[in-house]
Scaffold this motif. Structure first.
Motif, PDB file in Angstrom:
ATOM      1  N   ASN A 150       2.446  -9.311   1.145  1.00 27.42           N
ATOM      2  CA  ASN A 150       3.228 -10.060   0.159  1.00 27.42           C
ATOM      3  C   ASN A 150       2.341 -10.937  -0.724  1.00 27.42           C
ATOM      4  OD1 ASN A 150       5.704  -8.942   0.861  1.00 27.42           O
ATOM      5  ND2 ASN A 150       6.098 -10.504   2.408  1.00 27.42           N
ATOM      6  N   LYS A 151       1.334 -11.559  -0.116  1.00 27.61           N
ATOM      7  CA  LYS A 151       0.389 -12.373  -0.893  1.00 27.61           C
ATOM      8  C   LYS A 151      -0.408 -11.506  -1.863  1.00 27.61           C
ATOM      9  CE  LYS A 151      -0.155 -15.993   2.558  1.00 27.61           C
ATOM     10  NZ  LYS A 151      -1.068 -16.680   3.465  1.00 27.61           N
ATOM     11  N   TRP A 152      -0.818 -10.328  -1.407  1.00 23.34           N
ATOM     12  CA  TRP A 152      -1.574  -9.395  -2.248  1.00 23.34           C
ATOM     13  C   TRP A 152      -0.730  -8.930  -3.425  1.00 23.34           C
ATOM     14  CZ3 TRP A 152      -3.475  -3.963  -0.260  1.00 23.34           C
ATOM     15  CH2 TRP A 152      -4.456  -3.458  -1.114  1.00 23.34           C
ATOM     16  N   LEU A 153       0.503  -8.548  -3.143  1.00 29.39           N
ATOM     17  CA  LEU A 153       1.407  -8.100  -4.214  1.00 29.39           C
ATOM     18  C   LEU A 153       1.616  -9.210  -5.242  1.00 29.39           C
ATOM     19  CD1 LEU A 153       4.098  -6.241  -2.072  1.00 29.39           C
ATOM     20  CD2 LEU A 153       2.263  -5.201  -3.440  1.00 29.39           C
ATOM     21  N   LYS A 154       1.851 -10.405  -4.764  1.00 30.98           N
ATOM     22  CA  LYS A 154       2.049 -11.552  -5.656  1.00 30.98           C
ATOM     23  C   LYS A 154       0.812 -11.793  -6.516  1.00 30.98           C
ATOM     24  CE  LYS A 154       3.323 -16.429  -5.641  1.00 30.98           C
ATOM     25  NZ  LYS A 154       3.680 -17.592  -4.823  1.00 30.98           N
ATOM     26  N   ALA A 155      -0.360 -11.727  -5.898  1.00 32.02           N
ATOM     27  CA  ALA A 155      -1.611 -11.943  -6.638  1.00 32.02           C
ATOM     28  C   ALA A 155      -1.826 -10.859  -7.696  1.00 32.02           C
ATOM     29  CB  ALA A 155      -2.786 -11.984  -5.672  1.00 32.02           C
ATOM     30  N   LEU A 156      -1.563  -9.602  -7.339  1.00 30.15           N
ATOM     31  CA  LEU A 156      -1.738  -8.508  -8.307  1.00 30.15           C
ATOM     32  C   LEU A 156      -0.792  -8.648  -9.489  1.00 30.15           C
ATOM     33  CD1 LEU A 156      -2.160  -5.463  -5.890  1.00 30.15           C
ATOM     34  CD2 LEU A 156      -3.923  -6.439  -7.380  1.00 30.15           C
ATOM     35  N   ARG A 157       0.390  -9.147  -9.230  1.00 25.99           N
ATOM     36  CA  ARG A 157       1.398  -9.269 -10.289  1.00 25.99           C
ATOM     37  C   ARG A 157       1.309 -10.592 -11.055  1.00 25.99           C
ATOM     38  NH1 ARG A 157       5.729  -6.781  -6.098  1.00 25.99           N
ATOM     39  NH2 ARG A 157       5.550  -4.593  -6.752  1.00 25.99           N
ATOM     40  N   SER A 158       0.475 -11.501 -10.600  1.00 23.84           N
ATOM     41  CA  SER A 158       0.439 -12.858 -11.152  1.00 23.84           C
ATOM     42  C   SER A 158      -0.182 -12.978 -12.535  1.00 23.84           C
ATOM     43  CB  SER A 158      -0.337 -13.774 -10.201  1.00 23.84           C
ATOM     44  OG  SER A 158      -1.733 -13.466 -10.248  1.00 23.84           O
ATOM     45  N   GLY A 159      -1.034 -12.055 -12.896  1.00 28.58           N
ATOM     46  CA  GLY A 159      -1.774 -12.183 -14.156  1.00 28.58           C
ATOM     47  C   GLY A 159      -2.986 -13.085 -14.027  1.00 28.58           C
ATOM     48  N   GLU A 160      -3.214 -13.626 -12.836  1.00 28.47           N
ATOM     49  CA  GLU A 160      -4.341 -14.532 -12.591  1.00 28.47           C
ATOM     50  C   GLU A 160      -5.673 -13.778 -12.555  1.00 28.47           C
ATOM     51  OE1 GLU A 160      -6.003 -17.356  -8.972  1.00 28.47           O
ATOM     52  OE2 GLU A 160      -3.883 -16.833  -9.005  1.00 28.47           O
ATOM     53  N   TYR A 161      -5.637 -12.510 -12.159  1.00 31.91           N
ATOM     54  CA  TYR A 161      -6.857 -11.732 -11.987  1.00 31.91           C
ATOM     55  C   TYR A 161      -7.003 -10.699 -13.098  1.00 31.91           C
ATOM     56  CZ  TYR A 161      -6.759 -13.831  -7.387  1.00 31.91           C
ATOM     57  OH  TYR A 161      -6.732 -14.736  -6.358  1.00 31.91           O
ATOM     58  N   GLY A 168     -10.647  -5.889  -4.614  1.00 39.64           N
ATOM     59  CA  GLY A 168     -11.357  -7.143  -4.808  1.00 39.64           C
ATOM     60  C   GLY A 168     -10.411  -8.330  -4.776  1.00 39.64           C
ATOM     61  N   VAL A 169      -9.203  -8.134  -5.290  1.00 37.37           N
ATOM     62  CA  VAL A 169      -8.188  -9.194  -5.222  1.00 37.37           C
ATOM     63  C   VAL A 169      -7.856  -9.483  -3.760  1.00 37.37           C
ATOM     64  CG1 VAL A 169      -5.807  -9.824  -5.800  1.00 37.37           C
ATOM     65  CG2 VAL A 169      -7.245  -8.677  -7.512  1.00 37.37           C
ATOM     66  N   LEU A 170      -7.697  -8.441  -2.961  1.00 38.87           N
ATOM     67  CA  LEU A 170      -7.450  -8.632  -1.533  1.00 38.87           C
ATOM     68  C   LEU A 170      -8.623  -9.358  -0.883  1.00 38.87           C
ATOM     69  CD1 LEU A 170      -5.658  -8.049   0.964  1.00 38.87           C
ATOM     70  CD2 LEU A 170      -6.980  -5.940   1.240  1.00 38.87           C
ATOM     71  N   THR A 171      -9.823  -8.996  -1.248  1.00 42.14           N
ATOM     72  CA  THR A 171     -11.023  -9.636  -0.711  1.00 42.14           C
ATOM     73  C   THR A 171     -11.072 -11.115  -1.094  1.00 42.14           C
ATOM     74  OG1 THR A 171     -12.207  -7.526  -0.776  1.00 42.14           O
ATOM     75  CG2 THR A 171     -13.548  -9.526  -0.690  1.00 42.14           C
ATOM     76  N   GLU A 172     -10.701 -11.415  -2.324  1.00 45.56           N
ATOM     77  CA  GLU A 172     -10.674 -12.807  -2.774  1.00 45.56           C
ATOM     78  C   GLU A 172      -9.604 -13.606  -2.014  1.00 45.56           C
ATOM     79  OE1 GLU A 172     -11.549 -16.282  -5.169  1.00 45.56           O
ATOM     80  OE2 GLU A 172     -12.645 -14.632  -4.252  1.00 45.56           O
ATOM     81  N   LEU A 173      -8.468 -12.983  -1.722  1.00 44.00           N
ATOM     82  CA  LEU A 173      -7.440 -13.654  -0.919  1.00 44.00           C
ATOM     83  C   LEU A 173      -7.988 -13.999   0.466  1.00 44.00           C
ATOM     84  CD1 LEU A 173      -4.241 -11.589  -1.799  1.00 44.00           C
ATOM     85  CD2 LEU A 173      -4.860 -13.864  -2.624  1.00 44.00           C
ATOM     86  N   SER A 227      -2.501  -0.053 -14.015  1.00 46.96           N
ATOM     87  CA  SER A 227      -2.375  -1.511 -14.046  1.00 46.96           C
ATOM     88  C   SER A 227      -2.142  -2.094 -12.654  1.00 46.96           C
ATOM     89  CB  SER A 227      -1.228  -1.930 -14.958  1.00 46.96           C
ATOM     90  OG  SER A 227       0.024  -1.663 -14.340  1.00 46.96           O
ATOM     91  N   PHE A 228      -2.505  -3.369 -12.506  1.00 47.66           N
ATOM     92  CA  PHE A 228      -2.241  -4.066 -11.249  1.00 47.66           C
ATOM     93  C   PHE A 228      -0.758  -4.052 -10.900  1.00 47.66           C
ATOM     94  CE2 PHE A 228      -6.148  -7.147 -11.031  1.00 47.66           C
ATOM     95  CZ  PHE A 228      -6.916  -6.130 -10.497  1.00 47.66           C
ATOM     96  N   ASN A 229       0.115  -4.164 -11.892  1.00 47.11           N
ATOM     97  CA  ASN A 229       1.559  -4.124 -11.614  1.00 47.11           C
ATOM     98  C   ASN A 229       1.969  -2.785 -11.013  1.00 47.11           C
ATOM     99  OD1 ASN A 229       2.363  -6.738 -12.347  1.00 47.11           O
ATOM    100  ND2 ASN A 229       2.460  -6.183 -14.493  1.00 47.11           N
TER     101      ASN A 229
END
Length: 116
Positions: free
Chosen positions: A7-18, A35-40, A104-106
């Motif tokens: 859930n955290k990974w999905l939120k991060a991918l959809r956030s536009g932060e990365y 890499g987003v998962l790794t950063e989490l 896309s991340f989305n």
């Protein structure tokens, strides 16, 4: 996969932060989806530092680290049974391949949500 981390990974991918990148977990200010998962992991555990597109883990558990996929430690933390999870998609057969083809991340988040 661990539902909380997913859930955290999905939120991060959809956030536009990365900002999305290719061919490395991280390259400057861009990340692949893994890499987003790794950063989490880095943010949540306080372990690891980014160094030339890969993340160095704690010095007590040295392990081979690839620029393109998360370490075994990160996969275990996330509850992934593979460092580059297989998926069924018209764009490819694994998460990194889909990312590197420019999906896309989305869209990647949707695939992860459905299949992992």
């Amino acid at each position: 996969m661990n539902k909380n981390i997913k859930n955290k990974w999905l939120k991060a991918l959809r956030s536009g932060e990365y900002k999305q990148g290719k061919s490395a977990l991280r390259d400057g200010d861009t990340y692949c989806c893994l890499g987003v998962l790794t950063e989490l992991y880095r943010k949540e555990t306080g372990l690891g530092i980014w160094e030339k597109g890969k993340i160095g883990m704690d010095f007590y558990n040295e392990e081979e680290i690839s620029m393109g996929v998360p370490s075994k430690t990160i996969c275990e933390w996330a509850g992934l049974n593979d460092e580059n999870p297989s998926v069924e998609s018209e764009h490819g057969i694994c998460i990194a391949e889909i990312n590197d083809k420019g999906v896309s991340f989305n869209e990647i988040a949707d695939i992860i949500e459905e299949q992992l």
